[in-house]
Design a protein around this motif. Sequence first.
Motif, PDB file in Angstrom:
ATOM      1  N   SER A   1       0.857  -1.189   0.000  1.00 56.87           N
ATOM      2  CA  SER A   1       0.000   0.000   0.000  1.00 56.87           C
ATOM      3  C   SER A   1       0.889   1.233   0.000  1.00 56.87           C
ATOM      4  CB  SER A   1      -0.888   0.011   1.247  1.00 56.87           C
ATOM      5  OG  SER A   1      -1.442   1.305   1.418  1.00 56.87           O
ATOM      6  N   PRO A   2       0.745   2.084  -1.019  1.00 57.01           N
ATOM      7  CA  PRO A   2       1.644   3.244  -1.112  1.00 57.01           C
ATOM      8  C   PRO A   2       1.252   4.389  -0.186  1.00 57.01           C
ATOM      9  CG  PRO A   2       0.089   3.265  -2.940  1.00 57.01           C
ATOM     10  CD  PRO A   2      -0.206   2.024  -2.137  1.00 57.01           C
ATOM     11  N   THR A   3       0.178   4.221   0.560  1.00 55.25           N
ATOM     12  CA  THR A   3      -0.409   5.349   1.267  1.00 55.25           C
ATOM     13  C   THR A   3       0.485   5.943   2.354  1.00 55.25           C
ATOM     14  OG1 THR A   3      -2.614   4.514   0.839  1.00 55.25           O
ATOM     15  CG2 THR A   3      -2.382   6.061   2.658  1.00 55.25           C
ATOM     16  N   ARG A   4       1.033   5.069   3.208  1.00 54.27           N
ATOM     17  CA  ARG A   4       1.711   5.570   4.396  1.00 54.27           C
ATOM     18  C   ARG A   4       3.223   5.455   4.280  1.00 54.27           C
ATOM     19  NH1 ARG A   4      -2.446   2.450   5.488  1.00 54.27           N
ATOM     20  NH2 ARG A   4      -4.185   3.137   6.786  1.00 54.27           N
TER      21      ARG A   4
ATOM     22  N   TRP B   1       6.958   5.091   6.060  1.00 50.00           N
ATOM     23  CA  TRP B   1       7.527   4.417   7.224  1.00 50.00           C
ATOM     24  C   TRP B   1       8.977   4.876   7.340  1.00 50.00           C
ATOM     25  CZ3 TRP B   1       4.585   0.478   9.781  1.00 50.00           C
ATOM     26  CH2 TRP B   1       3.365   0.186   9.157  1.00 50.00           C
TER      27      TRP B   1
ATOM     28  N   VAL C   1       0.623   4.302  13.378  1.00 48.57           N
ATOM     29  CA  VAL C   1       0.063   3.521  14.494  1.00 48.57           C
ATOM     30  C   VAL C   1      -0.279   2.096  14.049  1.00 48.57           C
ATOM     31  CG1 VAL C   1      -1.898   3.334  16.081  1.00 48.57           C
ATOM     32  CG2 VAL C   1      -0.853   5.560  15.669  1.00 48.57           C
ATOM     33  N   ILE C   2      -0.740   1.951  12.816  1.00 48.50           N
ATOM     34  CA  ILE C   2      -1.173   0.633  12.328  1.00 48.50           C
ATOM     35  C   ILE C   2      -0.052  -0.406  12.410  1.00 48.50           C
ATOM     36  CG2 ILE C   2      -0.654   0.978   9.869  1.00 48.50           C
ATOM     37  CD1 ILE C   2      -3.339  -0.360   9.210  1.00 48.50           C
ATOM     38  N   GLY C   3       1.194   0.044  12.466  1.00 50.01           N
ATOM     39  CA  GLY C   3       2.309  -0.899  12.542  1.00 50.01           C
ATOM     40  C   GLY C   3       2.896  -1.071  13.931  1.00 50.01           C
TER      41      GLY C   3
ATOM     42  N   MET D   1      -0.856   8.858  13.739  1.00 51.76           N
ATOM     43  CA  MET D   1      -2.027   8.308  13.061  1.00 51.76           C
ATOM     44  C   MET D   1      -1.958   8.711  11.592  1.00 51.76           C
ATOM     45  SD  MET D   1      -4.648   6.360  13.411  1.00 51.76           S
ATOM     46  CE  MET D   1      -5.155   6.279  15.133  1.00 51.76           C
ATOM     47  N   SER D   2      -1.695   7.735  10.762  1.00 53.08           N
ATOM     48  CA  SER D   2      -1.540   7.961   9.317  1.00 53.08           C
ATOM     49  C   SER D   2      -2.688   7.255   8.597  1.00 53.08           C
ATOM     50  CB  SER D   2      -0.192   7.379   8.868  1.00 53.08           C
ATOM     51  OG  SER D   2      -0.010   7.526   7.488  1.00 53.08           O
ATOM     52  N   PRO D   3      -3.166   7.722   7.454  1.00 48.59           N
ATOM     53  CA  PRO D   3      -2.658   8.865   6.690  1.00 48.59           C
ATOM     54  C   PRO D   3      -3.073  10.214   7.284  1.00 48.59           C
ATOM     55  CG  PRO D   3      -4.545   7.872   5.559  1.00 48.59           C
ATOM     56  CD  PRO D   3      -4.240   7.002   6.742  1.00 48.59           C
ATOM     57  N   ASN D   4      -2.137  11.142   7.220  1.00 53.49           N
ATOM     58  CA  ASN D   4      -2.398  12.510   7.663  1.00 53.49           C
ATOM     59  C   ASN D   4      -1.790  13.474   6.649  1.00 53.49           C
ATOM     60  OD1 ASN D   4      -2.510  14.999   8.803  1.00 53.49           O
ATOM     61  ND2 ASN D   4      -1.569  14.432  10.758  1.00 53.49           N
ATOM     62  N   PRO D   5      -2.618  13.960   5.716  1.00 53.86           N
ATOM     63  CA  PRO D   5      -2.084  14.788   4.626  1.00 53.86           C
ATOM     64  C   PRO D   5      -1.342  16.026   5.126  1.00 53.86           C
ATOM     65  CG  PRO D   5      -4.411  14.266   4.254  1.00 53.86           C
ATOM     66  CD  PRO D   5      -4.078  13.792   5.636  1.00 53.86           C
TER      67      PRO D   5
ATOM     68  N   ASP E   1       2.497  13.795   7.635  1.00 55.98           N
ATOM     69  CA  ASP E   1       2.597  12.331   7.660  1.00 55.98           C
ATOM     70  C   ASP E   1       3.940  11.906   8.255  1.00 55.98           C
ATOM     71  OD1 ASP E   1       0.629  10.458   7.338  1.00 55.98           O
ATOM     72  OD2 ASP E   1       0.667  10.454   5.149  1.00 55.98           O
TER      73      ASP E   1
ATOM     74  N   MET F   1       9.072   7.974   0.109  1.00 57.72           N
ATOM     75  CA  MET F   1       8.216   8.962   0.767  1.00 57.72           C
ATOM     76  C   MET F   1       7.925  10.012  -0.290  1.00 57.72           C
ATOM     77  SD  MET F   1      11.112  10.856   3.170  1.00 57.72           S
ATOM     78  CE  MET F   1      10.087  12.165   3.837  1.00 57.72           C
TER      79      MET F   1
END
Lengths: 389, 389
Positions: free
Chosen positions: B54-57, B59, B75-77, B93-97, B100, B131
Amino acid sequence: MINIPKRGFETIEYESRLENIQRLMFESAMDVILLTTQVDIEYYTGFKTQFFQSPTRPWFVLIPSKGKPRAIIPVIGESGMRETWIDDIKTWMSPNPKDDGISLLTDSIKLFAKNYKCMGVSLGQESTIRMPQSDYEELKNNIPSIEIKDANLILREVRYTKSAAEVDKIRHVCQITSKGFIDLEGMLKVGLSERHNCQLFKQYLLALGVDDSPYLVSGSGRGGYGSIIMGPTDKLIEEGDIFIIDTGSVFDSYYCDFDRNYAFGSATDMAKKAYQTIFKATEKGFTECQVGNTTSDVFNAMNTVLQDGGAIGSTVGRLGHGLGLQLTEWPSNTANDNTILKPGVVLTLEPGMMYLPGKEMVHEENIVITEDGPEWLSIRANEELPIIR
Amino acid sequence: MINIPKRGFETIEYESRLENIQRLMFESAMDVILLTTQVDIEYYTGFKTQFFQSPTRPWFVLIPSKGKPRAIIPVIGESGMRETWIDDIKTWMSPNPKDDGISLLTDSIKLFAKNYKCMGVSLGQESTIRMPQSDYEELKNNIPSIEIKDANLILREVRYTKSAAEVDKIRHVCQITSKGFIDLEGMLKVGLSERHNCQLFKQYLLALGVDDSPYLVSGSGRGGYGSIIMGPTDKLIEEGDIFIIDTGSVFDSYYCDFDRNYAFGSATDMAKKAYQTIFKATEKGFTECQVGNTTSDVFNAMNTVLQDGGAIGSTVGRLGHGLGLQLTEWPSNTANDNTILKPGVVLTLEPGMMYLPGKEMVHEENIVITEDGPEWLSIRANEELPIIR
């Protein structure tokens, strides 16, 4: 028997994509867009290869303000690119540590960026530039008089609404995978590991006709699971466990992305109630998926159900997202996203909640938005948490 | 029965990796290295997830000059990262435009980059920064007094030599996949498509015990194939075709990468001779894989055989490469690479040649270099082109 969609696209589909992005480029006063990622390159050229898994070679496609894209690629890809609708192809022998396509790229950008002196590159959220940073910086130094703007917003806008042919592919992989999940209920076994159960599922999905299941993740635990992104592990499934499998399977490059939950032997009332809550949230979210509503309307509808159902938190940061050539695409179902829904938009509805500390319940379905309202692409999950005895 | 290597690594393995990179950081006057990619993060932390698809977040992991790495992650990880040997974990808490992870990252870099005022980032060949470019530029603006240097050379140096435990995993996936290829000879069928044959092979490899075969590519054609990176397609295999399958299969995150060629019914003398040539090239390359020799020695040994055998060209740009957590890793077997071979280095030997216009023959094996000379990790291919009747 499931009707298998035709692979690939007619040339008119690529022409339409090009027309859409060139219209937005004109509005943004952009002469040219530089594409570097597998997905962007495949979307505009039809060049389909697994070879991007090798990080060695950069690949470039330039979209000019008028006319067809130009591919600037390693020789190893030339014969493949010649089979697409692209005819303007420049190549170099890669890998070449001294000049991995940068001089070719520079010349082409200078040629194209004449009107506005402006090049678009994906700079913003959810994007990366797939080339070495030092090469990107050299490229910028080579074109000091050309302004660089973020093309991410217009690139994602074009990909946001799917054509009928794209939706067909996503629906197909959703349907196959749904069938897999239905049959999985009879295949899952206590005493096998998460990994073993997932491998059986992956083999079964391949036999059913997905091209691949590149994303196949699971979590399990007594009375609930604590993560939906880490497994599968060698942990053995036991009576009393709740088990989630989340899968991104693929047909002709298009993804599904949804999950299913299973309890073994029994489930706590808390877990059953959490499952009912997320199921109901999906129902409410679905009803909001109307043309003219926003992703935030969808979020709010689902979130209200989760809060009323006793959610004590969440780790995911959103309740679903776009879907297509990527497992997750723009936009996100969040409180502040506010993206307006249109016909052809494919979304996941993914309500999730923590119902006890360290215990999550996440449900996911895939839908497409039409003028007549939303359509389930995945076959709806059980209304009650399935209990495997 | 094949003995399955233990999954994961002992903590001492991560400590050793950290010690190695920190020694090189000291020599380079680097206070901290920023890691952004799945492979780099997994290598130093043991954090293993498919979720990078998933390219969204974004790391992040920072390696300071002293002490253990700090993870700065969505947080999800968090629950997953807590199960690794890493204990310094910051989350958002991601995603956060709006932010991030960039403010968290900025603070940590400022904390760590005190001695030399220098941060290492992967900038060079075969690397990307995972990123958004706009976030990377914001980060640089946040730390104007901190110099940014290329950490790519020292990061690849540490990963270049594999530990015994790493080699065991690569050997294991090579052996399973070799067995798959041997049995495939009896499974391949004229009249089935490339895709169908590849799907059967993928299912068989999963049944044999690979975790996945994320890279499984094929080409075929009468008297030879024209590309080794594009298929599989729906083209039906016919009598007189030569068929190649190239696969990167995975066990516990470690890849094999090799191919096998098959002829159907018959093969031309040209094709048979080309096969003998590339087979012989692999033999010659293997003998050169000695500690103290270079990748260019290996290249030259193979290239001489190819030239003598009538090669009229090549599209690949090298004759093999490094192998490990990635399908292809530094270094490359080329005329100018000149990387010195050491014990624990895992390479592919991949001689390829065009023997007629548009007809290629490519062969590949995987080897590890030891003090006592090279060892085949894959089971050697047939000496003669296998003909399936």
